[in-house]
Scaffold this motif. Structure first.
Motif, PDB file in Angstrom:
ATOM      1  N   ARG A  65     -74.903  -6.809 -12.408  1.00  0.00           N
ATOM      2  CA  ARG A  65     -74.858  -5.799 -11.265  1.00  0.00           C
ATOM      3  C   ARG A  65     -73.449  -5.361 -10.700  1.00  0.00           C
ATOM      4  NH1 ARG A  65     -79.229  -8.892 -11.036  1.00  0.00           N
ATOM      5  NH2 ARG A  65     -81.434  -7.866 -10.884  1.00  0.00           N
ATOM      6  N   ILE A  66     -73.216  -4.246 -11.089  1.00  0.00           N
ATOM      7  CA  ILE A  66     -71.634  -3.557 -10.604  1.00  0.00           C
ATOM      8  C   ILE A  66     -71.803  -2.735  -9.562  1.00  0.00           C
ATOM      9  CG2 ILE A  66     -69.520  -2.637 -11.269  1.00  0.00           C
ATOM     10  CD1 ILE A  66     -71.943  -3.946 -13.833  1.00  0.00           C
ATOM     11  N   ASN A  67     -71.510  -3.225  -8.297  1.00  0.00           N
ATOM     12  CA  ASN A  67     -71.624  -2.219  -7.207  1.00  0.00           C
ATOM     13  C   ASN A  67     -70.323  -1.595  -6.950  1.00  0.00           C
ATOM     14  OD1 ASN A  67     -71.431  -2.814  -3.436  1.00  0.00           O
ATOM     15  ND2 ASN A  67     -72.193  -1.403  -4.402  1.00  0.00           N
ATOM     16  N   GLY A  68     -70.408  -0.105  -7.191  1.00  0.00           N
ATOM     17  CA  GLY A  68     -69.339   0.723  -7.014  1.00  0.00           C
ATOM     18  C   GLY A  68     -69.461   2.167  -7.443  1.00  0.00           C
ATOM     19  N   SER A  69     -68.412   3.017  -7.266  1.00  0.00           N
ATOM     20  CA  SER A  69     -68.562   4.270  -7.818  1.00  0.00           C
ATOM     21  C   SER A  69     -68.165   4.603  -9.270  1.00  0.00           C
ATOM     22  CB  SER A  69     -67.682   5.296  -6.588  1.00  0.00           C
ATOM     23  OG  SER A  69     -67.588   6.491  -7.381  1.00  0.00           O
ATOM     24  N   VAL A  70     -68.988   5.273  -9.814  1.00  0.00           N
ATOM     25  CA  VAL A  70     -68.677   5.708 -11.270  1.00  0.00           C
ATOM     26  C   VAL A  70     -67.486   6.576 -11.293  1.00  0.00           C
ATOM     27  CG1 VAL A  70     -70.988   5.711 -12.195  1.00  0.00           C
ATOM     28  CG2 VAL A  70     -70.224   7.667 -11.127  1.00  0.00           C
ATOM     29  N   ALA A  71     -66.773   7.161 -10.325  1.00  0.00           N
ATOM     30  CA  ALA A  71     -65.700   7.931 -10.204  1.00  0.00           C
ATOM     31  C   ALA A  71     -64.498   6.979  -9.998  1.00  0.00           C
ATOM     32  CB  ALA A  71     -65.968   8.950  -9.020  1.00  0.00           C
ATOM     33  N   ASP A  72     -64.780   5.664  -9.949  1.00  0.00           N
ATOM     34  CA  ASP A  72     -63.311   4.965  -9.853  1.00  0.00           C
ATOM     35  C   ASP A  72     -63.050   4.361 -11.104  1.00  0.00           C
ATOM     36  OD1 ASP A  72     -61.647   2.863  -9.288  1.00  0.00           O
ATOM     37  OD2 ASP A  72     -63.224   1.503  -8.071  1.00  0.00           O
ATOM     38  N   GLU A  73     -61.898   4.604 -11.577  1.00  0.00           N
ATOM     39  CA  GLU A  73     -61.520   4.611 -13.110  1.00  0.00           C
ATOM     40  C   GLU A  73     -61.300   3.067 -13.120  1.00  0.00           C
ATOM     41  OE1 GLU A  73     -57.923   6.119 -15.961  1.00  0.00           O
ATOM     42  OE2 GLU A  73     -57.892   6.333 -13.978  1.00  0.00           O
ATOM     43  N   ALA A  74     -60.657   2.335 -12.052  1.00  0.00           N
ATOM     44  CA  ALA A  74     -60.585   0.959 -12.296  1.00  0.00           C
ATOM     45  C   ALA A  74     -61.718   0.041 -12.558  1.00  0.00           C
ATOM     46  CB  ALA A  74     -60.049   0.460 -10.805  1.00  0.00           C
ATOM     47  N   LEU A  75     -63.131   0.622 -12.146  1.00  0.00           N
ATOM     48  CA  LEU A  75     -64.265  -0.090 -12.162  1.00  0.00           C
ATOM     49  C   LEU A  75     -64.473  -0.167 -13.624  1.00  0.00           C
ATOM     50  CD1 LEU A  75     -67.521   0.443 -10.438  1.00  0.00           C
ATOM     51  CD2 LEU A  75     -67.637   0.680 -12.799  1.00  0.00           C
ATOM     52  N   TRP A  76     -64.229   0.976 -14.460  1.00  0.00           N
ATOM     53  CA  TRP A  76     -64.482   1.017 -15.955  1.00  0.00           C
ATOM     54  C   TRP A  76     -63.386   0.456 -16.603  1.00  0.00           C
ATOM     55  CZ3 TRP A  76     -69.046   2.340 -16.800  1.00  0.00           C
ATOM     56  CH2 TRP A  76     -69.843   3.079 -15.970  1.00  0.00           C
ATOM     57  N   GLN A  77     -62.232   0.346 -16.267  1.00  0.00           N
ATOM     58  CA  GLN A  77     -61.245  -0.626 -16.794  1.00  0.00           C
ATOM     59  C   GLN A  77     -61.351  -1.891 -16.706  1.00  0.00           C
ATOM     60  OE1 GLN A  77     -57.768   0.721 -14.501  1.00  0.00           O
ATOM     61  NE2 GLN A  77     -57.291   2.518 -15.993  1.00  0.00           N
ATOM     62  N   ASP A  78     -62.081  -2.522 -15.659  1.00  0.00           N
ATOM     63  CA  ASP A  78     -62.454  -3.764 -15.521  1.00  0.00           C
ATOM     64  C   ASP A  78     -63.781  -4.046 -16.328  1.00  0.00           C
ATOM     65  OD1 ASP A  78     -62.686  -6.549 -14.226  1.00  0.00           O
ATOM     66  OD2 ASP A  78     -64.540  -5.883 -13.797  1.00  0.00           O
ATOM     67  N   LEU A  79     -64.786  -3.243 -16.585  1.00  0.00           N
ATOM     68  CA  LEU A  79     -65.940  -3.276 -17.215  1.00  0.00           C
ATOM     69  C   LEU A  79     -65.980  -3.033 -18.693  1.00  0.00           C
ATOM     70  CD1 LEU A  79     -68.878  -3.933 -16.698  1.00  0.00           C
ATOM     71  CD2 LEU A  79     -69.308  -1.326 -16.068  1.00  0.00           C
ATOM     72  N   GLU A  80     -64.944  -2.256 -19.077  1.00  0.00           N
ATOM     73  CA  GLU A  80     -65.069  -2.037 -20.572  1.00  0.00           C
ATOM     74  C   GLU A  80     -65.010  -3.130 -21.450  1.00  0.00           C
ATOM     75  OE1 GLU A  80     -62.486   0.702 -23.748  1.00  0.00           O
ATOM     76  OE2 GLU A  80     -62.454   1.068 -21.750  1.00  0.00           O
ATOM     77  N   PRO A  81     -64.017  -4.045 -21.205  1.00  0.00           N
ATOM     78  CA  PRO A  81     -64.038  -5.351 -22.099  1.00  0.00           C
ATOM     79  C   PRO A  81     -65.378  -6.261 -22.134  1.00  0.00           C
ATOM     80  CG  PRO A  81     -62.507  -5.808 -20.442  1.00  0.00           C
ATOM     81  CD  PRO A  81     -63.199  -4.227 -20.300  1.00  0.00           C
ATOM     82  N   ARG A  82     -65.891  -6.189 -21.110  1.00  0.00           N
ATOM     83  CA  ARG A  82     -67.149  -6.847 -20.889  1.00  0.00           C
ATOM     84  C   ARG A  82     -68.391  -6.096 -21.660  1.00  0.00           C
ATOM     85  NH1 ARG A  82     -67.843  -7.004 -14.455  1.00  0.00           N
ATOM     86  NH2 ARG A  82     -69.781  -7.873 -15.162  1.00  0.00           N
ATOM     87  N   MET A  83     -68.129  -4.888 -21.848  1.00  0.00           N
ATOM     88  CA  MET A  83     -69.304  -4.413 -22.687  1.00  0.00           C
ATOM     89  C   MET A  83     -69.168  -4.173 -23.948  1.00  0.00           C
ATOM     90  SD  MET A  83     -70.631  -1.180 -19.961  1.00  0.00           S
ATOM     91  CE  MET A  83     -69.309  -0.206 -20.334  1.00  0.00           C
ATOM     92  N   ALA A  84     -68.304  -4.812 -24.684  1.00  0.00           N
ATOM     93  CA  ALA A  84     -67.900  -4.775 -26.060  1.00  0.00           C
ATOM     94  C   ALA A  84     -69.241  -4.883 -26.892  1.00  0.00           C
ATOM     95  CB  ALA A  84     -66.833  -5.591 -26.548  1.00  0.00           C
ATOM     96  N   GLY A  85     -69.453  -3.776 -27.938  1.00  0.00           N
ATOM     97  CA  GLY A  85     -70.620  -4.127 -28.893  1.00  0.00           C
ATOM     98  C   GLY A  85     -71.865  -3.467 -27.962  1.00  0.00           C
ATOM     99  N   LEU A  86     -71.587  -2.503 -27.154  1.00  0.00           N
ATOM    100  CA  LEU A  86     -72.575  -1.884 -26.221  1.00  0.00           C
ATOM    101  C   LEU A  86     -73.639  -1.061 -27.344  1.00  0.00           C
ATOM    102  CD1 LEU A  86     -73.895  -1.330 -23.476  1.00  0.00           C
ATOM    103  CD2 LEU A  86     -72.420   0.868 -23.715  1.00  0.00           C
ATOM    104  N   ASP A  87     -74.773  -1.288 -26.996  1.00  0.00           N
ATOM    105  CA  ASP A  87     -75.906  -0.495 -27.962  1.00  0.00           C
ATOM    106  C   ASP A  87     -76.368   0.797 -27.352  1.00  0.00           C
ATOM    107  OD1 ASP A  87     -76.230  -2.421 -29.875  1.00  0.00           O
ATOM    108  OD2 ASP A  87     -77.141  -3.687 -28.422  1.00  0.00           O
ATOM    109  N   HIS A  88     -76.434   0.957 -26.004  1.00  0.00           N
ATOM    110  CA  HIS A  88     -77.031   2.056 -25.518  1.00  0.00           C
ATOM    111  C   HIS A  88     -76.397   2.405 -23.926  1.00  0.00           C
ATOM    112  CE1 HIS A  88     -80.022   1.811 -28.514  1.00  0.00           C
ATOM    113  NE2 HIS A  88     -80.282   0.556 -28.244  1.00  0.00           N
ATOM    114  N   SER A  89     -76.643   3.796 -23.394  1.00  0.00           N
ATOM    115  CA  SER A  89     -75.945   4.174 -22.243  1.00  0.00           C
ATOM    116  C   SER A  89     -76.451   5.413 -21.729  1.00  0.00           C
ATOM    117  CB  SER A  89     -74.449   4.526 -22.500  1.00  0.00           C
ATOM    118  OG  SER A  89     -73.782   4.949 -21.232  1.00  0.00           O
TER     119      SER A  89
END
Length: 252
Positions: free
Chosen positions: A58-82
């Motif tokens: 569970r990630i509490n934050g705004s999708v407009a926050d680039e830093a949120l995605w920079q932090d989350l991207e490596p954790r989602m490696a191999g993602l299947d669906h979005s």
């Protein structure tokens, strides 16, 4: 034989997951076997209230926050669906809107969708996957008084089609869904909606709004989730770059 809408062992990202269409998608993915879910929303309490099996981030934050995605991207490696779903509403004629209000909506609905989709595609890599962007029928049919919302939804639908062409060789499918009226919390912020609810109640307000739809009703979040999950699934393996309208006939 494996069911073509079975997500057993797979990972998925859902934005705007705390309520409405996003929460319905998260519940459906979990029910169909998804092993790992990444759920993003500004409503942390809503995320915490989702009782789901499997590994849930569970990630509490705004999708407009680039830093949120920079932090989350490596954790989602191999993602299947979005499921690119997070969005906000807006009201007022274009001539009366301030740039600040325009940008407020675009920051979430367009910039946030871009950050979500771009990050998802990189996380999927070259191993294949699928994404669904939640657009709106108001991005196809002009509706007065909601300019920033309609423009943002037209933009994300076209973004999905461009991404579909760019990603096909990697085995990644990208589609969009264009809902009409859906009974979700997005209506709650509208002043006209609030006045109507105070006067006649929420149920009567939704029913009155649905009179402009040939089927005479608004869809449920679960109905929208069923269509989104179909587009994500192997059942839609030959569908990409499509904007599926699900609006009860509103566009007619």
């Amino acid at each position: 034989m494996t069911q073509i809408q079975d997500f057993t062992g797979r990972s998925a990202l859902v934005t705007g997951a705390a309520s409405g269409i996003g929460a319905a998608c998260a519940r459906t993915l979990a029910a169909r076997g998804a092993a790992k879910l990444f759920l993003v929303d500004v409503d942390g309490a809503g995320l915490d209230a989702l009782d789901l099996p499997g590994e849930v981030h569970r990630i509490n934050g705004s999708v407009a926050d680039e830093a949120l995605w920079q932090d989350l991207e490596p954790r989602m490696a191999g993602l299947d669906h979005s499921v690119v779903n997070a969005g906000i509403g807006a009201g007022g004629p274009i001539a009366d809107l301030s740039l600040a209000e325009w940008r407020r909506v675009m920051a979430v609905n367009l910039d946030g969708a871009f950050l979500t989709l771009a990050t998802s595609l990189r996380a999927m890599g070259s191993t294949g996957g699928s994404a669904v962007v939640v657009a709106s029928v108001t991005g196809i049919k002009p509706v007065p008084g909601i300019g920033p919302y309609g423009v943002s939804k037209a933009a994300v639908a076209h973004m999905a089609r461009i991404a579909a062409v760019e990603s096909a060789k990697k085995g990644i499918r990208v589609n969009a869904i264009a809902p009409g009226g859906v009974d979700t919390a997005i209506w709650e912020s509208g002043e006209d909606f609030q006045r109507s609810v105070a006067s006649i109640g929420r149920e009567a307000t939704i029913k009155a709004m649905a009179k402009t739809t040939p089927l005479g009703r608004f869809a449920s979040s679960e109905e929208m989730a069923d269509t989104i999950i179909y587009l994500l699934s192997d059942a839609a393996s030959n569908i990409t770059g499509h904007v599926m309208v699900s609006d009860g006939g509103f566009i007619l």
